[in-house]
Scaffold this motif. Sequence first.
Motif, PDB file in Angstrom:
ATOM      1  N   ASP A  16       1.394  -1.360  -0.012  1.00 56.87           N
ATOM      2  CA  ASP A  16       0.175  -0.164   0.036  1.00 56.87           C
ATOM      3  C   ASP A  16       0.442   1.191   0.215  1.00 56.87           C
ATOM      4  O   ASP A  16       0.895   2.169  -1.010  1.00 56.87           O
ATOM      5  CB  ASP A  16      -1.136  -0.471   1.383  1.00 56.87           C
ATOM      6  N   PRO A  17       1.597   1.571   1.082  1.00 51.92           N
ATOM      7  CA  PRO A  17       2.527   2.798   0.804  1.00 51.92           C
ATOM      8  C   PRO A  17       3.835   3.458  -0.760  1.00 51.92           C
ATOM      9  O   PRO A  17       3.652   3.727  -0.808  1.00 51.92           O
ATOM     10  CB  PRO A  17       3.896   2.292   1.625  1.00 51.92           C
ATOM     11  N   HIS A  18       3.402   1.877  -1.328  1.00 53.31           N
ATOM     12  CA  HIS A  18       4.485   1.897  -2.864  1.00 53.31           C
ATOM     13  C   HIS A  18       3.336   2.155  -3.862  1.00 53.31           C
ATOM     14  O   HIS A  18       4.089   3.132  -5.094  1.00 53.31           O
ATOM     15  CB  HIS A  18       5.224   0.180  -3.119  1.00 53.31           C
ATOM     16  N   GLY A  19       2.198   1.560  -3.782  1.00 54.19           N
ATOM     17  CA  GLY A  19       1.335   0.959  -4.736  1.00 54.19           C
ATOM     18  C   GLY A  19       1.747   0.829  -5.503  1.00 54.19           C
ATOM     19  O   GLY A  19       1.053   0.634  -6.666  1.00 54.19           O
ATOM     20  N   TYR A  20       2.346  -0.216  -4.931  1.00 58.60           N
ATOM     21  CA  TYR A  20       2.502  -1.516  -6.601  1.00 58.60           C
ATOM     22  C   TYR A  20       2.964  -2.581  -5.598  1.00 58.60           C
ATOM     23  O   TYR A  20       3.341  -3.022  -4.479  1.00 58.60           O
ATOM     24  CB  TYR A  20       3.772  -1.017  -7.234  1.00 58.60           C
ATOM     25  N   ASN A  21       3.130  -3.501  -6.672  1.00 55.75           N
ATOM     26  CA  ASN A  21       3.610  -5.754  -6.087  1.00 55.75           C
ATOM     27  C   ASN A  21       4.924  -5.272  -5.436  1.00 55.75           C
ATOM     28  O   ASN A  21       5.841  -4.592  -6.720  1.00 55.75           O
ATOM     29  CB  ASN A  21       3.113  -6.745  -6.897  1.00 55.75           C
ATOM     30  N   PHE A  22       4.558  -5.685  -4.776  1.00 56.02           N
ATOM     31  CA  PHE A  22       6.286  -6.774  -4.383  1.00 56.02           C
ATOM     32  C   PHE A  22       6.115  -8.303  -5.142  1.00 56.02           C
ATOM     33  O   PHE A  22       5.379  -8.789  -4.502  1.00 56.02           O
ATOM     34  CB  PHE A  22       6.724  -6.666  -3.303  1.00 56.02           C
ATOM     35  N   ASN A  23       7.150  -9.052  -6.084  1.00 59.75           N
ATOM     36  CA  ASN A  23       7.091  -9.468  -6.595  1.00 59.75           C
ATOM     37  C   ASN A  23       8.306 -10.884  -5.532  1.00 59.75           C
ATOM     38  O   ASN A  23       9.073 -10.717  -6.189  1.00 59.75           O
ATOM     39  CB  ASN A  23       7.102  -9.732  -8.041  1.00 59.75           C
ATOM     40  N   ASN A 141       7.438   0.554 -12.403  1.00 63.13           N
ATOM     41  CA  ASN A 141       5.989   1.737 -12.466  1.00 63.13           C
ATOM     42  C   ASN A 141       6.946   3.041 -13.037  1.00 63.13           C
ATOM     43  O   ASN A 141       7.332   3.223 -12.855  1.00 63.13           O
ATOM     44  CB  ASN A 141       5.937   1.775 -10.090  1.00 63.13           C
ATOM     45  N   PRO A 142       5.416   4.100 -13.626  1.00 64.04           N
ATOM     46  CA  PRO A 142       4.321   3.111 -13.408  1.00 64.04           C
ATOM     47  C   PRO A 142       4.173   2.199 -14.243  1.00 64.04           C
ATOM     48  O   PRO A 142       4.871   1.166 -15.538  1.00 64.04           O
ATOM     49  CB  PRO A 142       3.379   4.335 -14.294  1.00 64.04           C
ATOM     50  N   PRO A 143       3.112   0.986 -14.275  1.00 61.23           N
ATOM     51  CA  PRO A 143       3.237  -0.216 -15.244  1.00 61.23           C
ATOM     52  C   PRO A 143       3.607   0.454 -17.217  1.00 61.23           C
ATOM     53  O   PRO A 143       3.160   1.293 -17.517  1.00 61.23           O
ATOM     54  CB  PRO A 143       1.328  -0.386 -15.974  1.00 61.23           C
ATOM     55  N   GLY A 144       4.488  -0.214 -17.608  1.00 63.00           N
ATOM     56  CA  GLY A 144       4.529  -0.118 -18.673  1.00 63.00           C
ATOM     57  C   GLY A 144       5.769   0.484 -19.175  1.00 63.00           C
ATOM     58  O   GLY A 144       6.784   0.415 -20.256  1.00 63.00           O
ATOM     59  N   GLN A 145       6.508   1.091 -18.224  1.00 62.10           N
ATOM     60  CA  GLN A 145       7.785   2.254 -17.755  1.00 62.10           C
ATOM     61  C   GLN A 145       8.490   1.056 -16.845  1.00 62.10           C
ATOM     62  O   GLN A 145       8.137   0.627 -16.012  1.00 62.10           O
ATOM     63  CB  GLN A 145       7.010   3.196 -17.744  1.00 62.10           C
ATOM     64  N   VAL A 177      11.188  -7.601 -12.879  1.00 64.68           N
ATOM     65  CA  VAL A 177      11.459  -6.943 -11.637  1.00 64.68           C
ATOM     66  C   VAL A 177      10.733  -7.103 -10.109  1.00 64.68           C
ATOM     67  O   VAL A 177      10.028  -7.778 -10.006  1.00 64.68           O
ATOM     68  CB  VAL A 177      10.818  -5.352 -11.450  1.00 64.68           C
ATOM     69  N   GLY A 178      11.489  -6.661  -9.420  1.00 66.78           N
ATOM     70  CA  GLY A 178      11.005  -8.059  -8.042  1.00 66.78           C
ATOM     71  C   GLY A 178      10.155  -6.322  -7.389  1.00 66.78           C
ATOM     72  O   GLY A 178       9.556  -7.007  -6.055  1.00 66.78           O
ATOM     73  N   ASP A 179      10.025  -5.301  -8.288  1.00 70.47           N
ATOM     74  CA  ASP A 179       8.583  -4.544  -7.650  1.00 70.47           C
ATOM     75  C   ASP A 179       7.989  -3.374  -8.541  1.00 70.47           C
ATOM     76  O   ASP A 179       9.106  -3.452  -9.825  1.00 70.47           O
ATOM     77  CB  ASP A 179       9.616  -2.954  -6.720  1.00 70.47           C
ATOM     78  N   GLY A 180       6.759  -3.446  -9.151  1.00 70.03           N
ATOM     79  CA  GLY A 180       5.968  -2.739  -9.235  1.00 70.03           C
ATOM     80  C   GLY A 180       5.191  -4.298 -10.796  1.00 70.03           C
ATOM     81  O   GLY A 180       5.278  -5.521 -11.008  1.00 70.03           O
ATOM     82  N   VAL A 181       5.781  -3.732 -12.317  1.00 71.11           N
ATOM     83  CA  VAL A 181       4.626  -4.425 -13.037  1.00 71.11           C
ATOM     84  C   VAL A 181       6.085  -5.249 -13.850  1.00 71.11           C
ATOM     85  O   VAL A 181       7.267  -3.789 -14.548  1.00 71.11           O
ATOM     86  CB  VAL A 181       3.946  -3.997 -13.738  1.00 71.11           C
ATOM     87  N   HIS A 182       6.601  -6.187 -14.541  1.00 71.15           N
ATOM     88  CA  HIS A 182       7.304  -7.140 -15.229  1.00 71.15           C
ATOM     89  C   HIS A 182       7.016  -6.321 -16.756  1.00 71.15           C
ATOM     90  O   HIS A 182       5.843  -5.746 -16.689  1.00 71.15           O
ATOM     91  CB  HIS A 182       7.039  -8.037 -15.588  1.00 71.15           C
ATOM     92  N   ILE A 183       8.174  -6.235 -17.188  1.00 72.91           N
ATOM     93  CA  ILE A 183       8.110  -5.592 -19.180  1.00 72.91           C
ATOM     94  C   ILE A 183       7.911  -7.081 -19.427  1.00 72.91           C
ATOM     95  O   ILE A 183      10.045  -7.199 -19.620  1.00 72.91           O
ATOM     96  CB  ILE A 183       8.762  -4.264 -19.044  1.00 72.91           C
ATOM     97  N   ILE A 184       7.281  -7.583 -20.747  1.00 74.02           N
ATOM     98  CA  ILE A 184       7.591  -9.024 -21.406  1.00 74.02           C
ATOM     99  C   ILE A 184       8.422  -8.430 -22.774  1.00 74.02           C
ATOM    100  O   ILE A 184       6.419  -7.925 -23.284  1.00 74.02           O
ATOM    101  CB  ILE A 184       6.494  -9.438 -21.089  1.00 74.02           C
ATOM    102  N   GLY A 185       8.952  -7.866 -23.187  1.00 75.13           N
ATOM    103  CA  GLY A 185       8.968  -7.918 -24.645  1.00 75.13           C
ATOM    104  C   GLY A 185       9.266  -6.657 -24.718  1.00 75.13           C
ATOM    105  O   GLY A 185       9.315  -5.699 -23.901  1.00 75.13           O
ATOM    106  N   ASP A 186      10.122  -5.852 -25.487  1.00 74.11           N
ATOM    107  CA  ASP A 186      10.806  -4.611 -25.689  1.00 74.11           C
ATOM    108  C   ASP A 186      11.207  -3.958 -24.364  1.00 74.11           C
ATOM    109  O   ASP A 186      11.473  -2.562 -24.385  1.00 74.11           O
ATOM    110  CB  ASP A 186       9.538  -3.303 -26.521  1.00 74.11           C
ATOM    111  N   ALA A 187      12.078  -5.105 -23.237  1.00 73.31           N
ATOM    112  CA  ALA A 187      11.942  -4.101 -22.273  1.00 73.31           C
ATOM    113  C   ALA A 187      13.381  -3.310 -22.142  1.00 73.31           C
ATOM    114  O   ALA A 187      13.857  -2.333 -21.554  1.00 73.31           O
ATOM    115  CB  ALA A 187      12.210  -5.121 -21.575  1.00 73.31           C
ATOM    116  N   LYS A 188      14.103  -3.346 -23.217  1.00 74.46           N
ATOM    117  CA  LYS A 188      15.741  -2.633 -22.882  1.00 74.46           C
ATOM    118  C   LYS A 188      15.028  -1.161 -23.867  1.00 74.46           C
ATOM    119  O   LYS A 188      15.836  -0.426 -23.546  1.00 74.46           O
ATOM    120  CB  LYS A 188      16.566  -3.595 -24.600  1.00 74.46           C
TER     121      LYS A 188
END
Length: 201
Positions: A16-23, A141-145, A177-188
């Motif tokens: 909740d404090p961060h506003g995203y998942n810990f993975n 975070n934000p998702p996709g970035q 990522v350990g924190d936030g949303v994974h980027i599957i493809g085009d991550a570089k």
Amino acid sequence: METILGDVFTWSWFSDPHGYNFNSLLILDLDGNICIDPVDPNDQVLEELVQTGVDSILLTNRNHVRAANKIRERTGARCFIHPADAEYAKGQGAVLDGEIQDGETIGPLKVIGVSGKSPGEVALLWPARKTLIVGDAVVGNPPGQLSLLRERVMDDPARLRRSVNQLLELDFDTILVGDGVHIIGDAKNRLKELVAGFKPA
């Protein structure tokens, strides 16, 4: 647990404090299953981990002790961290069995030093999958970035920016990522966008 990338599984805990998942990640490997930065599993996930088996627990940094001890105790896995972060992790209660070093290969993963947030921060490159696994070096975070954590939680912000910039020399197209949303493809390209916004040192 949810499946990503075929034989890679994940479970998460929302902060909740961060506003995203810990993975957390579990990679199935013939030489021994690898768990990375495990957050507290619910009873079902813990039972799945016990049934599937865990050989090694890898901590990407001193702040990701999380539920490593619980999983180590239930599965008999051995827990590893970079030596530069080991004493702090022990102070957080971590029970450690060994060290991981820059350049070392563990199963399909190569250890990549990304110091700056902490001195022993590491990423894990999976060359066969063109996948980069990060703990706190960058956040999804934000998702996709991709972004960085706040400078006040970094030991050496300038050093971390240099470390992240050097990740662009690696061959990958997915970032887990350990924190936030994974980027599957085009991550570089997402990482290039982050680095392009860094202020000159």
